[in-house]
Design an enzyme around this catalytic site. Structure first.
Site, PDB file in Angstrom:
ATOM      1  N   GLU A 307       0.817  -1.226   0.000  1.00 44.82           N
ATOM      2  CA  GLU A 307       0.000   0.000   0.000  1.00 44.82           C
ATOM      3  C   GLU A 307       0.846   1.268   0.000  1.00 44.82           C
ATOM      4  O   GLU A 307       1.892   1.329   0.629  1.00 44.82           O
ATOM      5  CB  GLU A 307      -0.901  -0.024   1.234  1.00 44.82           C
ATOM      6  CG  GLU A 307      -1.725   1.233   1.456  1.00 44.82           C
ATOM      7  CD  GLU A 307      -2.626   1.123   2.665  1.00 44.82           C
ATOM      8  OE1 GLU A 307      -3.028   2.163   3.206  1.00 44.82           O
ATOM      9  OE2 GLU A 307      -2.937  -0.013   3.094  1.00 44.82           O
ATOM     10  N   HIS A 384      -9.873   4.354   3.554  1.00 43.40           N
ATOM     11  CA  HIS A 384      -8.904   4.598   4.617  1.00 43.40           C
ATOM     12  C   HIS A 384      -9.616   5.011   5.904  1.00 43.40           C
ATOM     13  O   HIS A 384     -10.546   5.819   5.887  1.00 43.40           O
ATOM     14  CB  HIS A 384      -7.940   5.712   4.187  1.00 43.40           C
ATOM     15  CG  HIS A 384      -6.976   6.139   5.236  1.00 43.40           C
ATOM     16  ND1 HIS A 384      -7.039   7.375   5.852  1.00 43.40           N
ATOM     17  CD2 HIS A 384      -5.926   5.491   5.800  1.00 43.40           C
ATOM     18  CE1 HIS A 384      -6.058   7.478   6.731  1.00 43.40           C
ATOM     19  NE2 HIS A 384      -5.372   6.360   6.712  1.00 43.40           N
ATOM     20  N   GLU A 406     -11.332  -0.321   7.373  1.00 46.34           N
ATOM     21  CA  GLU A 406     -10.108  -0.227   8.181  1.00 46.34           C
ATOM     22  C   GLU A 406     -10.352   0.433   9.532  1.00 46.34           C
ATOM     23  O   GLU A 406     -11.069   1.426   9.633  1.00 46.34           O
ATOM     24  CB  GLU A 406      -9.047   0.584   7.435  1.00 46.34           C
ATOM     25  CG  GLU A 406      -7.742   0.746   8.220  1.00 46.34           C
ATOM     26  CD  GLU A 406      -6.757   1.709   7.581  1.00 46.34           C
ATOM     27  OE1 GLU A 406      -5.555   1.604   7.863  1.00 46.34           O
ATOM     28  OE2 GLU A 406      -7.205   2.588   6.801  1.00 46.34           O
TER      29      GLU A 406
END
Length: 457
Positions: A307, A384, A406
């Protein structure tokens, strides 16, 4: 016939679920008959937006009365003492990798901007208000108060597409991405919160309805203070079935850095076993050569994805890396702003997983568009920090393109319950690795204006 006309009109507004729950036979006869008009050019009955209201008694057409932004300082209310002492291992105390690693003489405390979060309150004519927030108050507060507020006040808060487009088009002269996108995010999310409250519906319902029973969550080890191993143990106890590690070093550390990164991933794989997913985050800090060598070194450990490996503006570099390591699943996007980088990335096939942050990318409106872009290209979206706050939870719950969400910002120190890490009261907490968003109106936050202003700085 009148009921059919109402159903068609409401469905055209994207309020099908609201219609099913709120508009029923007795309601039609008692409260809506006098609000129906028939067009001479169309035999269908129609309802004007300025008149039609739900059982809540609030007009669907609700004009924005005010938009206000101010700096705010939010901290979790931690009561439980961590069960382990802080780590003294230099590999933990150095913090995560950053693009500034090439200048070791400048610590993060000096090169990071240091601005607070920006709170945004969008208020309707009747006093109902919505809340959004973002980062970098030193700039985003002014963009909202001195520019965006002036052109949105007086507009219909139901018109989320138009309002988002106005913000996009009006910021073109000084750039829609970057700090403008942060400001737009706070306003857009606040408008969606207001819209949900006016309609008396959770946001996930008015953007498409629940698409899944619950959301699978993974834990990001962004905080190393208590040692990575201790944190991973705690994540597993909390029920997470997937974790993410952060690199500590980049190209400046040469082969030694790659070897230490491999050791970190190898020890974590041994710790969690074969049934827990591991992702690796490089926080925009690598170059192509280093990323290729790192991916090759980590291949035996079957990482879920690599990532944020390059400067987010270097799309040619992303294409080059995709060609170099076609076998590696690649994820990025938290530092892409608005929808255009995602459209380019999808069309060129340079990444597999999009990771927009809804407090940065342009809010829920941008998030919906990015999900549709991804779905059309066979890609996934894993926003995110998407369970830290309700915004990402509602998007994940309603969008087929989002398989995971997440939990970041350190998740929780070892032994500290996730409930104590909540920044915004009313935000649901992950249970056994899954989460379900609040079904209260808007984003379901349990905060008052007084609570927010008490935290203004």
């Amino acid at each position: 016939q009148a009921e059919d006309g109402i159903r068609d009109s409401v469905a055209s507004r994207g309020l099908g679920d609201v219609y099913k729950r709120q508009i029923k036979g007795p309601c039609l006869a008692a409260g809506l008959a006098n609000k129906i008009r028939t067009s001479s050019h169309d035999s269908k009955s129609m309802i004007t937006g300025t008149q039609f209201s739900l059982n809540s008694g609030k007009d669907i057409n609700m004009k924005i009365k005010s938009i206000e932004a101010f700096a705010i300082d939010l901290k979790p209310n931690i009561k439980t003492k961590p069960r382990v002492p802080k780590s003294k291992d230099p590999y933990d105390t150095r913090g995560m990798v950053s693009p500034m690693n090439r200048y070791p003489g400048i610590p993060r405390s000096e090169w990071s901007a240091g601005w607070k979060r920006t709170a945004c309150i969008v208020k309707g004519e009747d006093g109902t208000w919505g809340f959004g927030f973002t980062l970098y108050s030193g700039v985003t507060e002014s963009i909202i108060n001195d520019h965006l507020a002036k052109i949105l006040v007086g507009k219909d808060c139901m018109s989320t597409e138009m309002l988002w487009d106005i913000m996009q088009q009006s910021t073109i002269p000084y750039g829609t991405s970057g700090l403008s996108s942060f400001a737009i995010s706070a306003v857009d999310n606040a408008i969606w919160d207001l819209k949900g409250k006016v309609l008396q519906r959770p946001v996930y319902e008015i953007i498409g309805g629940p698409q899944k029973e619950k959301i699978f969550c993974y834990a990001s080890n962004t905080e190393f203070s208590y040692g990575t191993k201790n944190s991973i143990d705690w994540f597993l106890e909390l029920g997470f079935k997937a974790v993410k590690l952060f690199l500590r070093e980049g190209p400046e550390s040469n082969l030694e850095g790659i070897n230490r990164a491999e050791a970190l991933v190898a020890s974590t794989r041994e710790q969690v076993g074969d049934d827990i997913e591991i992702a690796v985050d490089a926080w925009m800090s690598l170059n192509n050569e280093y990323a290729v060598r790192l991916a090759e070194a980590l291949r035996p450990y079957r990482i879920k994805w690599l990532e944020d490996y390059l400067n987010p503006e270097n799309l040619d570099g992303y294409q080059n890396l995709r060609n170099r390591i076609p076998w590696q699943t690649l994820a990025t996007g938290e530092h892409w702003y608005s929808i255009y980088p995602f459209a380019v990335a999808a069309s060129k096939g340079i990444v597999d997983i999009f990771q927009p942050d809804l407090n940065w990318v342009g809010g829920i409106t941008a998030g919906i568009k990015i999900c549709h872009i991804a779905e059309a290209h066979g890609l996934s979206v894993i926003p995110h920090a998407s369970t830290n706050y309700p915004y990402g939870q509602h998007l994940a719950f309603s969008m087929p393109a989002v398989p995971w969400a997440e939990r970041s910002e350190g998740v929780a120190p070892p032994g500290v319950p996730l409930e104590e890490m909540v920044l915004l009261p009313g935000t649901p907490v992950i249970k056994d690795g899954y989460i379900i968003p609040s079904d209260a109106p808007g984003f379901g936050l349990e905060i008052t204006e007084e609570w927010l202003r008490d935290r203004a700085v």
